[in-house]
Design a protein around this motif. Sequence first.
Motif, short mmCIF file in Angstrom:
data_model
loop_
_atom_site.label_atom_id
_atom_site.label_comp_id
_atom_site.label_asym_id
_atom_site.label_seq_id
_atom_site.Cartn_x
_atom_site.Cartn_y
_atom_site.Cartn_z
N PRO A 502 0.81 -1.22 0.00
CA PRO A 502 0.00 0.00 0.00
C PRO A 502 0.84 1.27 0.00
O PRO A 502 0.36 2.33 -0.37
N LYS A 503 2.12 1.15 0.42
CA LYS A 503 2.97 2.35 0.44
C LYS A 503 3.47 2.70 -0.95
O LYS A 503 4.06 3.76 -1.14
N GLY A 508 -1.70 0.47 -6.52
CA GLY A 508 -3.15 0.62 -6.40
C GLY A 508 -3.76 -0.34 -5.40
O GLY A 508 -4.95 -0.65 -5.46
N ALA A 509 -2.96 -0.82 -4.44
CA ALA A 509 -3.46 -1.80 -3.46
C ALA A 509 -4.59 -1.21 -2.63
O ALA A 509 -4.59 -0.01 -2.33
N THR A 510 -5.56 -2.06 -2.26
CA THR A 510 -6.73 -1.58 -1.51
C THR A 510 -6.93 -2.34 -0.22
O THR A 510 -8.05 -2.68 0.13
N PHE A 511 -5.86 -2.64 0.50
CA PHE A 511 -6.04 -3.26 1.82
C PHE A 511 -6.67 -2.24 2.77
O PHE A 511 -6.67 -1.04 2.52
N HIS A 512 -7.16 -2.75 3.89
CA HIS A 512 -7.69 -1.90 4.96
C HIS A 512 -6.61 -0.89 5.37
O HIS A 512 -5.43 -1.23 5.43
N PRO A 513 -7.00 0.35 5.68
CA PRO A 513 -5.99 1.37 6.01
C PRO A 513 -5.11 1.01 7.21
O PRO A 513 -4.00 1.54 7.33
N ASN A 518 4.07 -5.51 7.86
CA ASN A 518 4.18 -6.97 7.72
C ASN A 518 2.90 -7.62 7.19
O ASN A 518 2.91 -8.79 6.83
N GLY A 519 1.81 -6.87 7.17
CA GLY A 519 0.51 -7.47 6.89
C GLY A 519 0.11 -7.51 5.43
O GLY A 519 -0.64 -8.39 5.01
N TRP A 520 0.59 -6.57 4.63
CA TRP A 520 0.18 -6.58 3.22
C TRP A 520 0.80 -7.78 2.51
O TRP A 520 1.86 -8.26 2.91
N PHE A 521 0.13 -8.22 1.48
CA PHE A 521 0.66 -9.36 0.74
C PHE A 521 0.55 -9.14 -0.75
O PHE A 521 -0.15 -8.21 -1.22
N VAL A 522 1.24 -9.99 -1.48
CA VAL A 522 1.15 -10.03 -2.95
C VAL A 522 0.90 -11.47 -3.38
O VAL A 522 1.08 -12.41 -2.59
N THR A 523 0.48 -11.63 -4.61
CA THR A 523 0.33 -12.93 -5.27
C THR A 523 -0.42 -13.98 -4.43
O THR A 523 0.10 -15.05 -4.14
N LEU A 563 -8.44 -6.45 6.31
CA LEU A 563 -7.22 -6.17 7.09
C LEU A 563 -6.45 -7.47 7.30
O LEU A 563 -6.83 -8.30 8.12
N PRO A 564 -5.35 -7.70 6.56
CA PRO A 564 -4.59 -8.95 6.72
C PRO A 564 -3.58 -8.88 7.86
O PRO A 564 -3.03 -7.82 8.15
#
Length: 635
Positions: A502-503, A508-513, A518-523, A563-564
């Motif tokens: 998200p940074k 264009g990631a749309t995770f919870h704010p 460590n929480g965002w993910f890809v693929t 929110l991951p």
Amino acid sequence: MRTKNNSRPDIRHIIAERVSRRGFLLGSGAALGAVAAQGFVGSLFSGAAHAQDASSSLKFSELTRVFDDKHRVAEGYNASVVVGWGDPMKAGDAPIDVGTMTAAQQADRFGYNCDYVAYMPLPRGSQTSDHGLLCVNNEYPSFNVMFPGVTEDDSAKLTAEQVALCNMSIGHSVVEIKRVDGVWGVVQDSPMNRRFTLETEFAISGPVAGHDWMKTSYDPEGRMVRGTNYNCGGGVTPWGTVLTCEEGASDTFGGDIASTPFADVLERYGYDGSDYYARAKYDPRFDMSKEPNEPNRFDWVIEIDPYEPGSTPVKRTALGRMAHEAATTVLNKDGRVVVYMGDDDYFEYVYRFVSEGKYDPANPASGKDLLDAGTLSVAVYNADGTMNWLPIVHGTGPLTAENGFATQADVLLKTRLAADALGATPMDRPEDMETNPVTGRVYAIMTKNKKMTADKLNAANTRPENFWGHIVEMIPPGGAGADADHTADSYTWDLFVLAGNPKDPATGATFHPATTENGWFVTPDNLTFDPKGRMFVATDGANAFDIPDGIYGVDTEGPARGLPKLLFTCPMGAEATGPCFTPDGSTLFVAVQHPAEDSATLEEATTRWPDFTGTNLPRPAVVAITRVDGMEVAS
Ligand code: FEO
Ligand code: CA
Ligand code: CA
């Protein structure tokens, strides 16, 4: 999923490509603007439900990412190996150095590259959570880290014995497991332990059984196939059988498609004669010029009864032919059985099968052959938030003899071409699908699509050069949970989350704010739900971002929706796959697939996980995640 060297042709079996780290992000800066311009961003962040201070319903302390040769789990948890490549499954067999294993020994031992995992309680039909059968796909051999001195482009160097070992290392493994004093272990002398390999016999059922295109010199009737291949995703039926998905055999054959009478079909399925595993070199049945019908006998969903070790597994052709990923079943409220399926290739489609007959839970035998008759359909996602399931039925719309579809068997053998003709929505590589047991909503993962371009965007696939993947949420009508009607012609849908850092605005990631570093993910690749309806996502491809693949818990409802939180990470080179809870939620099984596969050769292995001793090879293995305090994993 096998990693793929960029130097090889793109029509090969689809995989998380090996991309030069970081370099692939170049040129993706237009992504966010394109997303906004399309106006397709989902409603995830609309309304007050996403307050900045929302907290996850998952209370564990999030793991900090470390990208090295080890696996890690959040504080307060254990993550220990249950069973891995080469482990004995037969009474009297001793542990072995897999570097010395023969093909004959491999035939009785746990397979390579564990993928989909199903935990089947013992006895059958129970909810036992400390004793059951672990049913595990073994997708493909990573020969570059199985044998010394062989790179991933060197399969021509493999000896006949090495190829035979590879052939016996794939398919599926069933092992009886028990939890004693909190620790899971294999019951080595169980009569239910069983291997399925490239040599196992599988019956063919459904409309395609006996079709001329299925007949070979080995099987003149077209009703019995030797072998299974690229067993990737899967599912469990309400009557206690396991579905294992064949995910595209296109790079496993040699020979020339032009020598077959259906070159157009094989081309649409990506067959290129590359013989990537050197099977054709030693066995003419994998040479399309010599045995042209053999490719038609792969890329189906197989039903296995793990509780009956003498039973014959069945390739169920009514579920269509594709690079099958996921065969998630739902018992609809009217008794019909629904199977959700993805076709994991660039711009392929999302499918659904609805059985013609009904299943009666009071009579488990009513499930037998239920998957042989029903309606296969393919998804269209509309920009107004509705979606339609288009039936893939001979005689309807363009699926007629004039257009090359003579019968329903013809339609199924050419499933992709039939879906093309119907105008299905091309997706960013559909991987796993699962239903939330609490809400009844269905989630489909698009792992990524580097080939997406601005002119090909559509409502459900909104980013050019989608290196990060996303999750589509589908909402059947009828109500929540068991009230949801999974047989309806139309659903509504949303984009649950667009993955990425998200940074980095380019994603264009749309995770919870409130998502952490460590929480965002890809693929994203696979997913499952805990008994309370929290999503657990497994990733495949994060190493390209210099982070490990892992398991993330995500709320799908309430103020922390989207929110991951990071629970588990894999060693280098490995993807996390097959997440599967015991019925009571106290254990989460995760398959750690292809550790060290990112290495050029075994000698340069980036990890010797999980043994780390002496000359031991890296070994794919299934890990059990439990809480030290014995509570549910998703506490
Ligand atoms: Fe084998 Fe599509 O992952
Ligand atoms: Ca994958
Ligand atoms: Ca997968």
